[in-house]
Write a protein that holds these residues in place. Structure first.
Motif, PDB file in Angstrom:
ATOM      1  N   UNK A  17       0.825  -1.209   0.000  1.00 29.12           N
ATOM      2  CA  UNK A  17       0.000   0.000   0.000  1.00 29.12           C
ATOM      3  C   UNK A  17       0.858   1.257   0.000  1.00 29.12           C
ATOM      4  N   UNK A  18       1.908   1.282   0.817  1.00 30.91           N
ATOM      5  CA  UNK A  18       2.782   2.458   0.852  1.00 30.91           C
ATOM      6  C   UNK A  18       3.538   2.597  -0.462  1.00 30.91           C
ATOM      7  N   UNK A  19       3.992   1.477  -1.015  1.00 33.42           N
ATOM      8  CA  UNK A  19       4.691   1.540  -2.291  1.00 33.42           C
ATOM      9  C   UNK A  19       3.812   2.051  -3.408  1.00 33.42           C
ATOM     10  N   UNK A  20       2.550   1.632  -3.412  1.00 35.65           N
ATOM     11  CA  UNK A  20       1.626   2.038  -4.472  1.00 35.65           C
ATOM     12  C   UNK A  20       1.139   3.463  -4.288  1.00 35.65           C
ATOM     13  N   UNK A  21       0.846   3.846  -3.046  1.00 39.18           N
ATOM     14  CA  UNK A  21       0.248   5.149  -2.770  1.00 39.18           C
ATOM     15  C   UNK A  21       1.288   6.222  -2.451  1.00 39.18           C
ATOM     16  N   UNK A  22       2.485   5.793  -2.020  1.00 39.57           N
ATOM     17  CA  UNK A  22       3.558   6.736  -1.761  1.00 39.57           C
ATOM     18  C   UNK A  22       3.391   7.594  -0.531  1.00 39.57           C
TER      19      UNK A  22
END
Length: 297
Positions: A17-22
């Motif tokens: 999620x963090x990788x996709x949403x930044x």
């Protein structure tokens, strides 16, 4: 797949999620936890893997070289897991999940759904009112009613209705409007989130938006329509938004001209679905409702 035992699924979800949403906070909102919890889960995953996946900086996290190698596979894997859950739900039949914009749901769709239930008593509808561009291939959503130009590859897409715009106002305000040029004397109610401006409607009459008076601005088209009903000015509406208010006489369209924005309403669904019969029934009903509502427009 024994290496999956090394890392809990919740940790992998946090990394993905963090990788996709930044962004930690955005990822936390999606996962339903706190940003601190997401950060702790990521740290634990990195410890378990023996390598860091993100670069920490004041504005948040960004993937490092290892993260760029891992994240595409995690995103693809999570999408497959989501689809597996969707397919399991579909196999049980039941509810058709329909994603629509909140204003379309509130001002048009919900007022007609009883007719769908009466005609299709075995099909239940769950309306997911959101402005997000939901992907039916990666969610539990079966149908999207989208406004735009398309195309959307990988999906079944069919056009429902062109989006046409026209001014509306209360009957009292309309009493001062006999020709388009009279709009210049009326306060204009503006939708702060609109994707189009007054130029589309004004240009054929030789008018420009700079000719218009200032009026109240709202962040939601439903509020703009309510302000028009309340006599606060004139609003540039469209058919699915204003139809019922026009039919009830709460607003009037002082001029007959309606012009296309270039966008349209589209019926969007998966190319293959266990709910194909329910989806087709809903599309037939929706098309019939729109034809009945707008055939005289």
């Amino acid at each position: 797949m024994k290496n999956l035992n090394q890392v809990p699924l919740n940790g992998l979800r946090a990394v993905e999620a963090v990788g996709r949403l930044g962004n930690l906070r955005t990822a936390a909102d999606e996962l339903g936890v706190t940003p601190g919890a997401v950060s702790q889960q990521i740290q634990k995953v990195e410890q378990q893997l023996g390598c860091e996946l993100f670069i920490r900086h004041p504005k948040g996290l960004s993937a490092n070289a290892a993260g760029h190698l891992v994240l595409p596979h995690l995103t693809a894997g999570m999408a497959e897991l989501s689809m597996a859950l969707t397919r399991a739900s579909e196999s049980q039949g039941g509810t058709l999940v329909v994603s629509v914009a909140p204003v379309f749901a509130a001002k048009w769709l919900v007022w007609r759904l009883k007719r769908f239930y009466d005609a299709n008593p075995s099909i239940r509808i769950r309306v997911d009112a959101t402005t997000a561009l939901v992907d039916p291939n990666a969610s539990d959503v079966d149908v999207c009613i989208r406004v735009g130009n398309g195309p959307w590859p990988g999906l079944r897409v069919s056009k429902l209705l062109d989006q046409r715009i026209f001014p509306v106002c209360s009957p009292m305000v309309a009493a001062d409007l006999t020709r388009p040029d009279d709009i210049r004397a009326i306060p204009v109610i503006r939708d702060g989130g609109s994707r189009f401006g007054w130029e589309i409607w004004l240009e054929p009459f030789g008018l420009v938006e700079a000719d218009l008076r200032e009026g109240p601005t709202f962040s939601d088209a439903s509020l703009c329509l309510d302000a028009a009903v309340a006599g606060q000015g004139i609003f540039l509406a469209w058919e699915t938004l204003a139809h019922d208010a026009l039919a009830a006489g709460r607003v009037v369209a002082p001029f007959p001209e309606r012009f296309s924005t270039g966008a349209a309403y589209w019926f969007v669904s998966r190319k293959q679905s266990y709910k194909a019969q329910q989806t087709e029934a809903f599309e037939r009903w929706l098309r019939a409702e729109m034809a009945a509502a707008f055939e005289m427009a």
